[in-house]
Every structure is written in structure tokens, then in C-alpha cells.
Design an enzyme around this catalytic site. Structure first.
Site, short mmCIF file in Angstrom:
data_model
loop_
_atom_site.label_atom_id
_atom_site.label_comp_id
_atom_site.label_asym_id
_atom_site.label_seq_id
_atom_site.Cartn_x
_atom_site.Cartn_y
_atom_site.Cartn_z
N GLN A 595 8.28 -75.31 46.65
CA GLN A 595 8.76 -76.07 45.50
C GLN A 595 10.21 -75.72 45.18
OE1 GLN A 595 6.01 -76.24 42.10
NE2 GLN A 595 4.38 -75.58 43.47
N ASP A 620 5.58 -95.61 37.02
CA ASP A 620 4.40 -95.34 36.21
C ASP A 620 4.82 -95.37 34.75
OD1 ASP A 620 1.84 -94.79 35.44
OD2 ASP A 620 1.72 -92.81 36.38
N ASP A 690 2.03 -97.99 39.36
CA ASP A 690 0.87 -97.35 38.75
C ASP A 690 0.83 -97.72 37.27
OD1 ASP A 690 -1.37 -95.80 38.42
OD2 ASP A 690 -0.50 -93.98 39.27
#
Length: 814
Positions: A595, A620, A690
Site C-alpha cells: 500500500q 460511486d 456503482d
């Protein structure tokens, strides 16, 4: 047959139910006074307003066409279903893919072996005075069954094979609770023939009646088995198992979807929670009570309906009054007369539910006032979520394995086949279910190759699509360097910090990720303000390239505070690590290193995507839990061939049109940024959308998509090659392979899909516990000119590119 060659229903059924009723003559009706609409607990308006969508449907009468509206039904009308929204592009003849290995699958659907195929008459049923409880509405209509004949009734709409004469009939019944004389108006809406869209509604109403006959209790939209509940007395909580059912037209037959669900009901009402906050801190109880209950969902004990709490009105109480039938009446009096409930605490504040637009259109008051002592709490409190023992036990109850899920579904079906009342109801309407789950062919897509760096640049994703072990001994695809960085941690967690740093450096060496020694900053406690002060100090004094913050637990407010400081106020790449994960094991440390590299601009891995010049967009919507009118649209768009660098933007909006306009403008901004990075506009754009519910698809299809096409045409001079895909995670479909979870990469594009859609289901992830949930993909626009197989494979590839996890996820990474 009409002049255009269309068959017109004449009201004659091809067969009849077991019992028939004589035609009913209209009874005399005393004029009723209009009812004033109070802000009462869950009361709805005129039932006819629930049928407003019918006013948009076309009906036919001897070749003429007109609109169905209130009071204008004449003669035999047939509801037309030509206006059912079909999002399947006209250019798509075949939506089936070809890649991968064919396997035999089952799903949580039961085929309908036989089904009602009579001509049915559709009626709207109104009550005056209005009655909001469905069970009472049904009870009031039941005494007139000998005049109506066999019927199906959901509390608002009634379907029967016997046509009443005249088209509007009034009945009268006495309500038991208050001996009020109720006028029931039954009004013809139209005819239904086999193939009409509303015919599926008949099946669903009948199935809900069958679930009721199994002694299941309706809560919200689903049915639950109170007899099989699990109690947790120490936490004052119960878990009720239940079922969701839905009958729809699929490819190529009508199927009933049945899914296992659970309802968490707390043995505590909202008033008890209110008094708990008063006793804990009398000076701040209003703030603390509001913070805990706002946005939560409650269950009213008098009608088993669920409401989301949007506000607390401390200025009103059950003693307050509202206008009802032209008179002022208190909530105390209303609850006694309406539900025979006595309010014990007259000084409690009122909970407020703000009705949705569709509920307001259906006649519900904009603000619904609820009395706390009659509101059962649902869901988990913060205290429950932090109780590991409880959450583990709860997961064991609610996380059902694929094998057990199949057993429970077959057991439900067996109850349908053996319960006498259910058998009788199904037989009356010539309807029967298959005893077995539907079976069909699916495919398992080929395993993807993961592209890394170094001497072994390609590794397999593996049977469980987890390549964490391969990352430990291979360089990442594109590696940055972690040089000038700082770790901030509370003093009480200082013991494992040095070990964590050593592990992180060691993991980095295995991945050719150079990590230098950090500057360590110890803080006295883990309060939010302490982190803010320390972060401001180290950023101003040290100007680090990266910051790791160690926190005591997963407290969301602290996490948000750190992210706001480092991402919004000062813009420094950062990572938050929970103290229990510091130096816990090499696997967690490896994921943290991955990450960090991604946040520094590196690419941990990639996959092979043959399409060149492709920009993948993800969008989204997040809704503000405290303000229903405020939402935020987040969009990201890939900028490179590795799909590791993205252009991102977040915009607030208050309505759908504003959101659609912002999305189209943001896609244009992303395309221009792509041009700056790569020297040319993207030759293809795939948008994964989404956050779209079933009821929102028409707006997205008819408005949002058009906004996007218009803005892109303005940029390109014409509409570019575009694929618009709606991604749905919250679906009830489950897929099984040999009564177990299917392998990752399983795709289904037939049998359980919809004939009106260009859709498929994809199981992209592997799970160790419970039943894997597939993701639904609905392609509402496609001008890219590639076949369904390539769209399915591209979607599967994109699920490999979420850098917080070295494996696949449920949805495409963007």
C-alpha cells in the site's frame, strides 16, 4: 381482434379457480368526509396514490389508446407492457461469452412448473377513513369474499378472475379496534392476460401469502421466523432468520429467487436508549442520544414497519397535537384509538422520519413522527461492534455456508410442498414450484497472469486468486523509494514499533522496495487533538514524503481526523495502522508495504489488457448519513497502461440531475487529463457505475447516459467508443457448484439473467467462510464493438487491481 390485428381481452378466463362468486351489485354509499393528513406514525395517504405509476401505462379498448388515470376506467382494458424498460442495446443479439471451462451450476432459484394463465381483473381498493395496517385492511375485506370470489390482495391492489359489476363497488365493514364503520371502495383498473408485466405481481403477492401461512412474520419487506430466533440476553439482542423471495421473468422462464436473510432486533426500545443517555451525562444527553440514534433504523411494534431516523424533535412530545379529520388530537389519544396502545412516558421527545420522494408521491406525509417507546432498535450499536466475542458468535449465526444455504432453501421449498394451507392456495391459482433448485451451465474464466518486476515478471494468480506469497520474493511492477518518512505512535504502543520497522524494511528488500529508517515521534495519548497537533508539527518542521500513524483501535472519528489532516489540509501520503497489527506477522507487513508503494506512485502489479488506449472509469455515490439531501459522487479514471495511476475527483450534489451533469463534466476532465499524460484522447472508455438501485436504472439510462454521451460528443466531435456498465453488489442471487461455492472466475450469462438486459453475473473472489456473493453487471450502452466475452474478461481482469489486497475483489478496482 381490433382493426390493427391485436387480440383484445374480453374478460373470459380460460379456466377458473375452484370457487366462483356471483356478480356483486354496487351498494349504496354514504358520503365520506375528506381525511386531513396528520404527521402520524407510519400512516399513509389515499391508497390510490400508490398506483400513480399505472397512469403512465397504455391501455387498449377496441383499438383506441388512452391513459389509465383515477376515475377514467371504462369497459374491459388490458394493461400493456411495451413500456417495460429494456436496457439491452438493440445491437446485441447474443450476450453469451465463450472463454473458459464449462461447468454445471445451481442457483437459489426455483422454477415455476405450472402457473396461473387466466385472464385476471386488476382492482384498486381504497378505505375511508384510511387504514394503514395491511393486516387490518385484509381483515376488513375478508367478510366480502363470498361476493368477490377468490382473490389475491396485498393491502392496496386486488386481483381476481371474477369481474365485479359495476366497475366500482362499495363494501362496508366494522373495524374491531374502535367499532368504526369503514367504507371499502373496489375500483376496476384493467384486465391482465398472461404475459402482462403486472402478472408477475400476482405471483409475488401469492407467494407472500404462502410465507404468511408458514407462520413467518413480515418485517419490512421480508419474512422472518420468530420461532427460530437466537437470543443474546447479556446484549439484549435477538437474531431472527428469514427469507427474501422474488418472482421474475428470466432467460428463458419465470423463476422464484429465495434468499436467506437475518434481522437483528434489540430488546431495547428508543426510549430506553434515551434514558440511558440521560443517566450517563445529564448535561449532554441531547447531543449523545442524537449522535447514536441518528441514521439508525427502528422497528415500530404496532405495524412491524421499519423507519430510518433522520431527526429528533425535543420540542414536541406525545402530548403534542396534530390535525386529524379537522380536529386537533394528541399523539397519546391517536395511539390509543388507532392501535389500543397507552403511552407510558408522555414527556419523551419525538423521533422524526423524513419520507422519500416516492413515499410522498404515494400519499405519505413528508415528516413522520414516531414515539420512542414504541420503536424497537435494530442493528448493532458501537458497543456491540467492539465486542469481539459477540461479533464472532453473530458471524457464526448469520454467515451461512453454501452447503447449509442449499439445505435451508430446500427445506423452505419442502415446507411449501407440505403445508396444507400453502398447497391449497397454490392449487387454487394453478401454481406449483419445482422441488429442486434451477440448474444451468456456467463457465470458469482462465486464470489471470499477474505481471510483476524482476527476473520472474509473470506469476499465476493461483486457484484461490491470492498472490501474496509471490510478492514477498519478487520485485513489484513499478517500485518507488520510501526515504524521508515519519512514524507517529502513542507512548503505550512503543514496544513493537522497532520490530515493525525492521519487518517493513526486510519485506521491502524482498520486493526491491528501498525503505530507509524513519523518524519516530511518540505522542502521550491517542486523542484526536493530539494527533492533529503532532501531524501539524511534523509536516511543518520535517516536510516528510510519507507518514504512518499507529492508532489504538478502529475508531472511525479518529481515522477520519487523521485522513482529513493528511489528505485535505496538508496533502501528505499516509497510512493508518492499528496497533494490534504492528509487527503481528509478515503477511500484514507485506500488505502495508504494498500500500505504501502504491500511495507513493508505484505499481505493485498489473494484468495483461490487450485493449490499447483504454480509459477505465469508476463512479460511486456516497450518501450523507445525517443529511439525506446531501450526497457525494466520487469518480476515478485510469491514466496509464498499468491501471495503477488515476485521476480522481469528488463532487457534492443534492439531486440526480446535478449528479449526472457533474459526472459527464468530470469524465471530460479525465479524458483531457489522459490526453495530457499520453498525448492523445482515450480511444475507448469503459465506465463502471456503482451505487444504482433497481428503481434508479431508468433515470441513469434515460438521462445520465445521455448527459455523458452529449459531453463526450462535444469533446470528440462524435460519440467515442463507450461502454456503460452498471455494477451491482447488493443482490440476492447466489451460485453453487456441487453444493459449495463456485471457483473464482465463474461467470453466468444465461438462465438466471434478464431478457430485458445485456447482463451477466461474475464470481471474482474466493471466500473461506460463508457463501460467496456474485456481482451483477448490466451493460446499458456499448459502442466499443467488442463481443460479450471480452467485456466479461475485462471486468474480471479489473478485479485483480485493488492494491489494498493481493487478490481479487468483488468489483472492478476503479
Amino acid at each position: 381482434m381490433d382493426p390493427k390485428g391485436r387480440v383484445i381481452a374480453r374478460g373470459r378466463a380460460r379456466s377458473r379457480p375452484a370457487q366462483q362468486a356471483p356478480q356483486q351489485q354496487q351498494q349504496a354509499a354514504a358520503p365520506s368526509q375528506p381525511i386531513s393528513r396528520p404527521n402520524v406514525p407510519g400512516e399513509r395517504g389515499d391508497a390510490s396514490s400508490l398506483l400513480k405509476p399505472l397512469s403512465q401505462m397504455t391501455v387498449r379498448d377496441e383499438g383506441s389508446e388512452q391513459q389509465v388515470g383515477r376515475g377514467n376506467i371504462r369497459g374491459r382494458r388490458r394493461i400493456n407492457i411495451e413500456n417495460v424498460l429494456k436496457t439491452r442495446p438493440s445491437t446485441v443479439d447474443n450476450k453469451k461469452g465463450t472463454s473458459g471451462k464449462s461447468i454445471q451450476l445451481t442457483s437459489n432459484y426455483f422454477p415455476l412448473i405450472t402457473k396461473t394463465d387466466w385472464c385476471l381483473y386488476h382492482y384498486r381498493v381504497d378505505y375511508a377513513p384510511d387504514e394503514d395496517q395491511t393486516n387490518v385492511r385484509k381483515m376488513l375485506l375478508r367478510p366480502h369474499k363470498d361476493k368477490i370470489g377468490e382473490y389475491i390482495f396485498d393491502g392496496t391492489m386486488m386481483f381476481t378472475s371474477n369481474r365485479l359489476k359495476p366497475d366500482v363497488v362499495d363494501f362496508f365493514s366494522v373495524r374491531d379496534t374502535d367499532k368504526q364503520n369503514i367504507k371499502i371502495t373496489v375500483k376496476l383498473v384493467g384486465d391482465l392476460m398472461m404475459g402482462d408485466g403486472h402478472y408477475l405481481q400476482v405471483y409475488n403477492i401469492l407467494m407472500r401469502q404462502c410465507l404468511k401461512n408458514l407462520k413467518l412474520q413480515l418485517i419490512g419487506r421480508d419474512h422472518y421466523d420468530a420461532a427460530a430466533k437466537s437470543s443474546y440476553d447479556d446484549l439484549k439482542l435477538e437474531v431472527w432468520p428469514g427469507y427474501k423471495t422474488s418472482i421474475r421473468q428470466h432467460d428463458p422462464s419465470i423463476l422464484m429467487c429465495a434468499e436467506i436473510t437475518h434481522k437483528i432486533v434489540r430488546k431495547e426500545n428508543a426510549y430506553e436508549l434515551y434514558t440511558k443517555h440521560i443517566n450517563y451525562d445529564p448535561s449532554k444527553y441531547k447531543d449523545t442520544f442524537t449522535n447514536e440514534i441518528l441514521g439508525s433504523v427502528i422497528l415500530t411494534c404496532y405495524n412491524n414497519k421499519t423507519y430510518r431516523i433522520d431527526d429528533i424533535d425535543f420540542n414536541n412530545s406525545p402530548r403534542s397535537t396534530f390535525t386529524r379529520n379537522g380536529e386537533q388530537v394528541s399523539y397519546i389519544t391517536y395511539m390509543k384509538e388507532k392501535y389500543n396502545l397507552r403511552v407510558q412516558y408522555p414527556n419523551q421527545p419525538m423521533l422524526v422520519h423524513k419520507a422519500k420522494e416516492r413515499e410522498i408521491r404515494a400519499g405519505m406525509s413528508e415528516l413522520i413522527y414516531l414515539i420512542p417507546e414504541f420503536c424497537q432498535l435494530t442493528g448493532l450499536s458501537e458497543e456491540m461492534r467492539n465486542d469481539f466475542r459477540f461479533t464472532r458468535a453473530l458471524a457464526d449465526k448469520t454467515r451461512v455456508s453454501a452447503k447449509d444455504r442449499v439445505k435451508r432453501l430446500l427445506h423452505l421449498n419442502k415446507r411449501f410442498l407440505e403445508e396444507p394451507k400453502v398447497v391449497e392456495d397454490l392449487k387454487k391459482w394453478n401454481m406449483s414450484l419445482s422441488p429442486n433448485l434451477v440448474q444451468f451451465k456456467g463457465r470458469v474464466l482462465p486464470k489471470e497472469n499477474i505481471l510483476l518486476g524482476g527476473r520472474t515478471p509473470i506469476v499465476s494468480s493461483g486457484p484461490n486468486v491470492d498472490w501474496t506469497n509471490s510478492l514477498r520474493s519478487n520485485p513489484m511492477r513499478l517500485v518507488m523509494a520510501l526515504k524521508k518518512w515519519i512514524i507517529v505512535y502513542p507512548a503505550r504502543h512503543n514496544q513493537g514499533i522497532n520490530q515493525f520497522i525492521s519487518q517493513l524494511i526486510k519485506v521491502g528488500q524482498g520486493m526491491d522496495f528501498p525503505i530507509s529508517q524513519p523518524l519516530q515521534h511518540e505522542i502521550r495519548d491517542d486523542k484526536e487533538q493530539t494527533y492533529i497537533n503532532e501531524l501539524e508539527h511534523v509536516i511543518s518542521e520535517r516536510d516528510p514524503n510519507f507518514i504512518i500513524c499507529v492508532v489504538s483501535n478502529n475508531q472511525s472519528s479518529r481515522y477520519s481526523t487523521i485522513k482529513k489532516k493528511c489528505c485535505v489540509d496538508r496533502a501528505v501520503p499516509n497510512q493508518v495502522v492499528v496497533a494490534k497489527n504492528v509487527a503481528k506477522n509478515m503477511s500484514i507487513t507485506t500488505k502495508i508495504a504494498i500500500q505504501i508503494n502504491a500511495k507513493l506512485g508505484g505499481a505493485p502489479w498489473s494484468v495483461e489488457v490487450p485493449l490499447k488506449g483504454l480509459m477505465v472509469v469508476g463512479f460511486d455515490v456516497s450518501h450523507d448519513a445525517r443529511d439525506k439531501g446531501k450526497s457525494f459522487g466520487a469518480m476515478v479514471a485510469s491514466m496509464d497502461e498499468h491501471y495503477s495511476r488515476y485521476y480522481s475527483i469528488v463532487t457534492p450534489h443534492t439531486n440526480g440531475e446535478e449528479m449526472s451533469n457533474e459526472l459527464s463534466l468530470n469524465i471530460v476532465k479525465a479524458a483531457r487529463k489522459f490526453q495530457m499524460k499520453n498525448g492523445t484522447l482515450p480511444s475507448r472508455i469503459v465506465l463502471y457505475r456503482d451505487g444504482v438501485g433497481e428503481g434508479q436504472i431508468p433515470y441513469v439510462y434515460e438521462h445520465e447516459l445521455e448527459f455523458v454521451k452529449k459531453e463526450l460528443a462535444h469533446l470528440y466531435g462524435e460519440i467515442p467508443k463507450l461502454c456503460y456498465i452498471i455494477v451491482t453488489k447488493r443482490i440476492n442471487t447466489r451460485i453453487f457448484y456441487n453444493d459449495d461455492n463456485p471457483p473464482p472466475g465463474t461467470v453466468v450469462d444465461d438462465c438466471i439473467t434478464s431478457p430485458e438486459k445485456y447482463d451477466f453475473f461474475l464470481v471474482s473472489q474466493s471466500v473461506r467462510q460463508g457463501t460467496v456473493a456474485p456481482t451483477g453487471y448490466n451493460i446499458i450502452y456499448d459502442s466499443m464493438g467488442i463481443n460479450p466475452d471480452k467485456i466479461q474478461r475485462l471486468s474480471y481482469k479489473m478485479t485483480h487491481l485493488y492494491y489494498n489486497w493481493s487478490g481479487t475483489v468483488r468489483v472492478p478496482a476503479p
